[in-house]
Design an enzyme around this catalytic site. Structure first.
Site, PDB file in Angstrom:
ATOM      1  N   LYS A  17      -4.004  16.797  -6.328  1.00 48.35           N
ATOM      2  CA  LYS A  17      -3.118  16.942  -7.481  1.00 48.35           C
ATOM      3  C   LYS A  17      -2.419  18.301  -7.500  1.00 48.35           C
ATOM      4  CE  LYS A  17      -3.738  12.841  -9.088  1.00 48.35           C
ATOM      5  NZ  LYS A  17      -2.631  11.841  -9.043  1.00 48.35           N
ATOM      6  N   TYR A  61      -9.863  15.361  -5.024  1.00 49.69           N
ATOM      7  CA  TYR A  61      -8.914  14.974  -6.066  1.00 49.69           C
ATOM      8  C   TYR A  61      -8.138  16.185  -6.569  1.00 49.69           C
ATOM      9  CZ  TYR A  61      -7.191  12.816 -10.391  1.00 49.69           C
ATOM     10  OH  TYR A  61      -6.397  12.340 -11.409  1.00 49.69           O
ATOM     11  N   ASP A  85       0.878  -1.163   0.000  1.00 53.57           N
ATOM     12  CA  ASP A  85       0.000   0.000   0.000  1.00 53.57           C
ATOM     13  C   ASP A  85       0.917   1.215   0.000  1.00 53.57           C
ATOM     14  OD1 ASP A  85      -1.543   2.250   0.849  1.00 53.57           O
ATOM     15  OD2 ASP A  85      -3.014   0.916   1.758  1.00 53.57           O
ATOM     16  N   VAL A  86       0.746   2.122  -0.949  1.00 55.90           N
ATOM     17  CA  VAL A  86       1.696   3.229  -1.085  1.00 55.90           C
ATOM     18  C   VAL A  86       1.700   4.167   0.113  1.00 55.90           C
ATOM     19  CG1 VAL A  86       1.758   3.215  -3.597  1.00 55.90           C
ATOM     20  CG2 VAL A  86       0.045   4.623  -2.410  1.00 55.90           C
ATOM     21  N   ASN A 110       2.916   6.504  -9.472  1.00 55.84           N
ATOM     22  CA  ASN A 110       1.719   6.483 -10.309  1.00 55.84           C
ATOM     23  C   ASN A 110       0.451   6.127  -9.545  1.00 55.84           C
ATOM     24  OD1 ASN A 110       0.120   6.061 -12.879  1.00 55.84           O
ATOM     25  ND2 ASN A 110       0.201   3.949 -12.141  1.00 55.84           N
TER      26      ASN A 110
END
Length: 258
Positions: A161, A157, A64-65, A91
């Protein structure tokens, strides 16, 4: 014929089981890189590795990142398998749930920020020392057009970003003298699972209608492909981009040029 643009280089790709992740892995392998495929699902990783079975220079790591211990272990495993780390493709990401700001939830905001921001920073953090030992490297974070504009009903989101772009600029400034370059890729609508998820969330009864509306705002009048993003990642990972750092490299068919 096999290429040599990434010969003797080693890449870690998080979110490797997604469309962009797998396309990037394939492109890197075609150009001579060794690739560590990272994903949360052992089953999906095995399936991805099977589709890349024509290439021998692959390995997989379930992580899990957002888990720092897992990130450190994956980097260590990459060094054990391939001898070092030259390229990071951060990514892995989530689109979250769409809703107006007043109907967004703390859980959705936290998930987007943890996965899309902390999940990028952690892997950068643990790749710095190995890349310095190799004399430099290339870190590439997957951002989005949502990192430079503000589509409605996508606040978590969009915020994540925008944060990725700021992180990339800071890391680029801090690491420039070490030979480590740090860049972001900002895809527009790419024809894969994530855009289909957003289409279905925004207009469940007519997701194809959303696609028509979105394409009307793109100068090239089409969605991009995973392979086109992979080609940009290849350029930024290779020595061809030796003077590129701190950039947000848009790949959106002209959407943000309007």
């Amino acid at each position: 014929m096999p290429g040599t643009r990434l010969a003797n280089k080693v890449a870690i790709i998080t979110g490797a089981t997604g469309g962009i992740g797998e396309a990037t892995a394939r492109r890197f392998l075609q150009e001579g890189a060794g690739v560590m495929l990272v994903g949360r699902s052992a089953e999906k990783l095995a399936a991805t590795a099977e589709r890349l079975a024509d290439f021998s220079a692959t390995a997989t790591f379930v992580a899990d990142v957002t888990d720092e211990e897992a990130a450190a272990a994956a980097v260590a495993a990459t060094i054990d398998r391939f001898g070092g780390v030259d390229i990071l493709i951060a990514n892995a990401g989530t689109e979250g749930r769409t809703a107006p700001i007043e109907r967004q939830t703390v859980a959705n905001f936290e998930e987007c920020l943890r996965t899309n921001v902390i999940g990028v920073w952690l892997w950068m953090k643990h790749c710095v020392a190995p890349m310095q030992q190799r004399g430099g490297g290339s870190m590439i974070a997957l951002s989005s057009i949502a990192g430079v504009v503000g589509p409605r009903e996508m606040a978590p989101y969009n915020a994540s970003k925008h944060a990725v772009n700021g992180l990339v600029k800071t890391a680029a400034n801090e690491l420039a003298t070490t030979g480590i370059r740090v860049n972001a890729i900002g895809p527009g609508p790419i024809d894969n699972r994530m855009i289909r998820s957003l289409e279905e969330q925004i207009l469940p009864d007519d997701p194809d209608g959303i696609r028509v509306m979105v394409m009307a705002g793109i100068a090239m009048n089409r969605y991009g492909t995973n392979e086109e993003v992979a080609n940009l990642a290849l350029f930024l990972a290779s020595d061809e981009s030796s003077y590129c750092t701190g950039g947000i490299h848009m790949i959106d068919g002209g959407l943000t040029a309007a």
